[in-house]
Each structure stands twice: as C-alpha cells, then as structure tokens.
Write a protein that holds these residues in place. Structure first.
Motif, mmCIF file in Angstrom:
data_model
loop_
_atom_site.group_PDB
_atom_site.id
_atom_site.type_symbol
_atom_site.label_atom_id
_atom_site.label_comp_id
_atom_site.label_asym_id
_atom_site.label_seq_id
_atom_site.Cartn_x
_atom_site.Cartn_y
_atom_site.Cartn_z
ATOM 1 N N THR A 405 32.548 36.214 35.537
ATOM 2 C CA THR A 405 31.842 37.186 34.473
ATOM 3 C C THR A 405 32.210 38.454 35.267
ATOM 4 N N CYS A 406 30.992 38.760 35.749
ATOM 5 C CA CYS A 406 31.130 40.603 36.648
ATOM 6 C C CYS A 406 32.164 40.791 36.807
ATOM 7 N N ILE A 407 32.797 39.953 36.978
ATOM 8 C CA ILE A 407 34.348 40.229 37.807
ATOM 9 C C ILE A 407 35.426 40.625 36.341
ATOM 10 N N PHE A 408 35.744 39.942 35.454
ATOM 11 C CA PHE A 408 36.656 40.113 34.690
ATOM 12 C C PHE A 408 36.286 39.647 33.285
ATOM 13 N N GLY A 409 34.406 39.834 33.363
ATOM 14 C CA GLY A 409 34.631 39.206 31.437
ATOM 15 C C GLY A 409 34.637 38.411 31.157
ATOM 16 N N HIS A 410 35.908 37.799 30.258
ATOM 17 C CA HIS A 410 36.055 36.576 29.750
ATOM 18 C C HIS A 410 37.111 36.161 29.516
ATOM 19 N N SER A 411 38.095 37.066 30.519
ATOM 20 C CA SER A 411 39.504 36.251 30.908
ATOM 21 C C SER A 411 39.897 37.049 32.144
ATOM 22 N N PRO A 413 42.630 36.440 34.884
ATOM 23 C CA PRO A 413 44.031 36.644 35.315
ATOM 24 C C PRO A 413 44.518 35.322 35.876
ATOM 25 N N ALA A 414 45.921 35.512 34.730
ATOM 26 C CA ALA A 414 47.073 34.344 35.489
ATOM 27 C C ALA A 414 47.397 34.140 37.088
ATOM 28 N N HIS A 415 47.197 34.591 37.913
ATOM 29 C CA HIS A 415 46.961 34.667 39.523
ATOM 30 C C HIS A 415 45.739 34.316 40.309
ATOM 31 N N TYR A 416 44.313 34.409 39.632
ATOM 32 C CA TYR A 416 42.943 34.474 40.116
ATOM 33 C C TYR A 416 42.901 32.582 40.613
ATOM 34 N N GLU A 417 43.399 31.317 39.946
ATOM 35 C CA GLU A 417 43.057 30.104 40.632
ATOM 36 C C GLU A 417 43.762 30.027 41.897
ATOM 37 N N ASP A 418 45.336 30.296 42.196
ATOM 38 C CA ASP A 418 45.597 30.735 43.290
ATOM 39 C C ASP A 418 45.213 31.381 44.278
ATOM 40 N N ASN A 439 26.561 41.644 40.227
ATOM 41 C CA ASN A 439 27.860 43.062 39.430
ATOM 42 C C ASN A 439 27.736 43.924 40.424
ATOM 43 N N THR A 440 27.259 44.480 41.206
ATOM 44 C CA THR A 440 27.189 45.582 42.418
ATOM 45 C C THR A 440 29.104 45.283 42.833
ATOM 46 N N VAL A 441 29.437 43.484 43.468
ATOM 47 C CA VAL A 441 30.535 44.145 44.233
ATOM 48 C C VAL A 441 31.177 43.291 42.892
ATOM 49 N N GLY A 442 30.838 43.355 41.274
ATOM 50 C CA GLY A 442 31.874 42.909 40.329
ATOM 51 C C GLY A 442 32.434 44.006 40.516
ATOM 52 N N LYS A 447 38.473 47.284 40.690
ATOM 53 C CA LYS A 447 39.203 48.424 40.869
ATOM 54 C C LYS A 447 40.491 47.817 41.253
ATOM 55 N N ASN A 448 40.342 46.606 41.881
ATOM 56 C CA ASN A 448 41.652 45.916 42.487
ATOM 57 C C ASN A 448 41.890 44.382 42.218
ATOM 58 N N LEU A 449 42.811 43.798 41.975
ATOM 59 C CA LEU A 449 42.672 42.530 41.993
ATOM 60 C C LEU A 449 43.661 41.638 42.944
#
Length: 551
Positions: A405-411, A413-418, A439-442, A447-449
């Motif tokens: 949640t700290c990284i993405f909120g509630h959405s 990206p499609a390639h996250y799981e893979d 929170n810090t690392v999130g 910044k870059n996925l």
C-alpha cells in the motif's frame, strides 16, 4: 558541536582519573612538573565543569571553539596514553621489586597482559576513531601506543610482528617518559585558558536545546489500521468495558522503538466509535521533548470546553498553575475523559508527573484514562498504573500488505506480480516489520517501477540514505542523539557484534573497561546497561539457565 563537547568532557574526565591514581600522581609530582601537577588538575576540573555545563547550551556555529575542543581532545587522549604507559611500568616495578622498571618481560603474567592489550587494539584500533571527533589513528600511532620499545617515543615494531609468541624487552627511559608527560600536559594547560574563555561566553539558558520533532494530532493519515487487530480489539474492550471502572484515573502506556506505529495505533483507538461514545471528553496533546507541567496543563485546558458557571474560571495564558488546575478539575468533575499524551521523550521526575495528573484525579466519575506513547521503557514503567502495551514490528503478512500500500496505494501495475513482487518480498524482509521503514522505502520504490531500480534499492539499502525527518534513519538517529555521550560510546561498541547476539553483565562491562570506554573503578557499569534498556537500545531476556542477558 555537541559531539565535540562530549568527547572533550569524556577525555578530560579520563585524564583526571589517571592523574588521581596514587602511583601515577607520585611519579608526576616527583618529575619536572613538581607542584604544577596540582594546578593542572585544578584547571582540568574547572574545564570539566564548564564542558558539562556547555552540553545544555546552544554552542552551534562556533568553529573556533570546535577546533580548540578537537585540539583539547587530542591532547587529553595523548596524555592518557602516556599515563597508561607509565602506569604499566610502575606496576611492573611493583611486581618485579625493581625501581627503574627495566626488567624484561617473559611469557608470564606481564607477557599475557601485553598480548591482550595488543590484540584488543589491533582488532578495534580503527573502530575507536568513531568515538572521538578529533582522534586520528594510523598504523604508526597504534604501534606507538600499544608496543613499548627501548625508546617509548619511537615505536617501530609492526603489528604483524607482535601477534603472538615472545613479547620482547620493555625498557623504561625515565627522561623520555618525563619529557613526554611534561610536554603533553603543558599543552593541555595552554589550551585550558582559551577554551574556558570561549565556553564562559556562551549565554546561559534555563532551557536546553530541544530536538526538532514533528507535531502529531489525533487524525490518522491512513484510514485502515494494518495488523495488530487482536491487541487493538482487546484494548478497545478494556477501555470501554468494566476493567478500569473501579479506578478514578488509569494510565496505559504504549511503548516501542521509533517507527513502530505507536502514534498511528493510538490515533485509531482515539477515533474508534466505541471509545468516542464511552468518553464524554477526549483530549490529544503531543508532548515530544518539551515536558513542562505548566505548558501541558495549558494545552489540555484549551481542549476542554468551559462549563456555564465556572467557580475557578481563568484564561489559559495565566502562569498560575493552581488556577489552571482548578479550572481543569471543575470542567472534568462529572465527566469521564480520555487524554492522550503522545510521544513523551522525557519527564524530569515522578513528582512532575504526579503534579501534571493532579487535577484529573479529582473527578466524580470512574473510568477515566490517560494513554501515553513513548520510545522509552523507563518512562512507560514510571507512569503506568496497569500493564503496558509493547508494540514491535508487524507480522510478516500484515507488514507486506501495508508495504504494498505504501508503494502503490490501492492500484498495483499490471507487471507487478510477474516482475517485482519477489524483489518486494526480499526488501520487506530487511525492514523488520517497521511501518515507518515501509513508508520510507515505499516512497523510494514508487519513483521507478523497473526491476533494475528495485534491485539497486535492495542491494544497496538505499533507504539508509533518505534524509527527510519522516524517513526511517533520521527518526531512529534522533533516539541516538538524545543519549548522553558516554552512553553513545557504550552503545556504539555493540556494532562489532552480529544482530541478536546475547551479552551478559560481566562480559560486556569487561569489554568496555578493556578498551577504555569505562574505568575499572567505575561503580555504575551495570547501570549503563540498564540505561540502554530504558532508552530502548537493548532488550533483556532470561536464558535456559535462568541467567539474565541483554540483546
């Protein structure tokens, strides 16, 4: 600058300890220094007093003073080394029945003593530099302080040549030793006057420097409380049930290291529907590093609505604590209330604490509560009237959900799981369940996925370089900065050992004495361990044999 003052104060204190030793004092008094040795000790004591007083003053922005303090630290360190060397030879005289300390060292007690000293310094020589703002050590300097040769001022033996076996001859040169001690102590004597003069010019203040702490309020930044559902529901049930209804006022502390979510947990408690309905009055005050009874009483009074006809009505601006407390007591007389004192860093005494709570104990309605959050177990134990609640890291699955949640909120990206989830799990393992770390690392990962960037964050521990006040390292470092200088030195020693290593009283205090952090005559060695526990830097446990250890 505070570090420079702490280092100088500590080293001057150690030098005074050495000069107070009977054997050393008699030698110094009989050398060329003569009666000046007493004058030097008097001046050093005066200097020590000034340095101690200056630790509570704002001495920032004075590079001249900092440079002089560094010089003083260096000379005090050199003087201590010289007196250690002298003390060694004087003990050798006692053991050997000699008067000139010229006997040879064999493989007996003296040889073992030298080997232990050399082994310790060879292992930690470079590490010791982190303790002093001015102390610089290279190989030649370590050799000079560890290995005494025919000329005490000209040590030429290498570390590798003295790792074991025969120690060699140690000869005493009275003239060289006297000149060395005379030179370094007179250098300190010269430095005392300008340092004392500058320290005396620092304005005295009744208030010490307070560290910058972000204020907190009762509104939680996150709508959902991640993890700790069981302890949360148990606490709500206790607050709103019959557990505390027999008491006029109860104090429940939440304690844990920085970044563990104590404030967030308490915010959700404060805003729980059942809690809100149970307490007629709720007050949230952020205490931080400024614990003043008058100021806190004013803040609390501001948050309590006035009654229609107040017998002791007063303005919150008044400096009359009696009037403020009477007004609070009257407004709360027939009400059940909840007061949160968030982020307490210090409380000067139990008397101050009782003074602050005095008006809240006058109510006619039972079941009122004070909730306290703090990093310090010592504070939690002082204020509690019931079992405290310890908050440590979140459980792995709960933490990972929060981390995402700290990284993405509630959405996501499609390639996250893979592409990214495996890296995210590896990073999460390093964060020890700390919500602040998440929170810090999130923020960094957001910044870059890309996988390459995330792998870089994982491999380089990039979060350790984050500098904002609400990042994990600055938040934890403020706890370290808050320690007295000597406790910082004691705690830094633990960095030589792996995480979760168990220490025992005699073991750790012996190490501290062996490398010179503490003096062997110190009567409070065990108390330093307890103070590190009280400040949240160590934890206590009991092993299978029933012995207490620190970790």
């Amino acid at each position: 600058m505070e570090v420079a003052i702490g280092a100088a104060n500590w080293l001057v204190g150690k030098l005074l300890d050495k000069l107070s030793n009977d054997l050393v004092a008699s030698y110094v008094a009989s050398s060329e220094l003569g009666p000046n040795s007493e004058q030097i000790k008097t001046k050093l004591k005066y200097m020590q007093g000034l340095l101690h007083a200056a630790q509570d003053r704002d001495v920032r922005g004075n590079p001249g003073l900092q440079s002089l303090l560094q010089d003083l630290s260096k000379k005090a360190d050199e003087a201590e080394d010289a007196l250690d060397e002298l003390h060694y030879f004087l003990i050798q005289d006692q053991l050997d029945g000699t008067k000139e300390a010229a006997s040879e060292l064999g493989d007996g007690l003296h040889g073992h003593a030298l080997h232990v000293r050399h082994a310790a310094c060879s292992t930690i020589g470079n590490w010791l530099t982190c303790f002093s703002c001015s102390h610089t050590q290279d190989d030649d300097y370590i050799d000079a302080t560890v290995v005494a040769t025919n000329n005490p001022q000209d040590a030429t033996r290498s570390n590798s040549g003295n790792d074991g076996g025969h120690v060699g001859k140690l000869k005493f040169d009275r003239v060289a030793m006297s000149n060395k001690i005379k030179s370094v102590i007179e250098s300190i004597h010269i430095l005392c006057d300008p340092v004392s003069d500058l320290l005396n010019k620092i304005p005295n203040s009744n208030t010490s420097i307070t560290m910058k702490r972000a204020p907190t309020g009762s509104v939680a930044a996150q709508d959902k409380l991640y993890g700790r559902r069981v302890i949360f529901e148990q606490t709500v049930s206790a607050l709103t049930g019959s557990k505390y209804l027999d008491e006029t006022l109860s104090v429940l502390p939440f304690v844990g290291p920085g970044g563990m979510g104590k404030t967030t947990f308490t915010q959700h408690l404060y805003n729980d529907k059942g809690v809100e309905e149970h307490f007629t009055v709720r007050v949230w005050v952020c205490v931080s590093t400024d614990f003043g009874v008058l100021n806190l009483t004013r803040q609390i009074l501001r948050c309590i609505s006035a009654t229609e006809k107040e017998e002791h009505s007063c303005t919150v601006e008044t400096t009359n604590l009696d009037q403020l407390q009477k007004s609070i007591a009257e407004r709360l007389k027939s009400k059940r209330f909840l007061i949160v004192l968030d982020d307490i860093w210090k409380c000067n005494s139990e008397s101050d604490w009782n003074n602050l709570l005095a008006p809240f104990k006058k109510g006619e309605t039972k079941g009122s509560m004070v909730l306290v959050t703090t990093r310090f177990p010592s504070i939690a134990h002082m204020v509690k009237t019931t079992d405290l609640v310890e908050l440590h890291g979140l459980e792995h699955n709960e933490f990972f959900e929060f981390f995402e949640t700290c990284i993405f909120g509630h959405s996501k990206p499609a390639h996250y799981e893979d592409d990214l989830i495996d890296v995210a799990r590896e990073i999460a393992k390093k964060l020890k369940g700390s919500p602040l770390a998440a929170n810090t690392v999130g923020r960094l990962l957001r910044k870059n996925l890309s996988r390459d960037y995330w792998m870089g964050v994982l491999e380089k521990n990039e979060w350790k370089n984050a500098k904002d006040d609400d990042d994990i390292m600055p938040s934890l470092k403020i706890s370290y900065d808050y320690l007295p200088f000597l406790l910082k030195k004691c705690f830094s020693y633990f960095s030589l050992f792996p995480e979760d290593y168990k220490f025992y009283n005699l073991e750790i205090t012996s190490y501290w004495i062996a490398i010179g952090i503490l003096h062997s005559s110190c009567q409070d060695n065990n108390n330093y361990l307890e103070e590190l526990v009280d400040n949240g830097f160590l934890m206590k446990g009991v092993d299978k044999s029933g012995d207490q250890y620190y970790v």
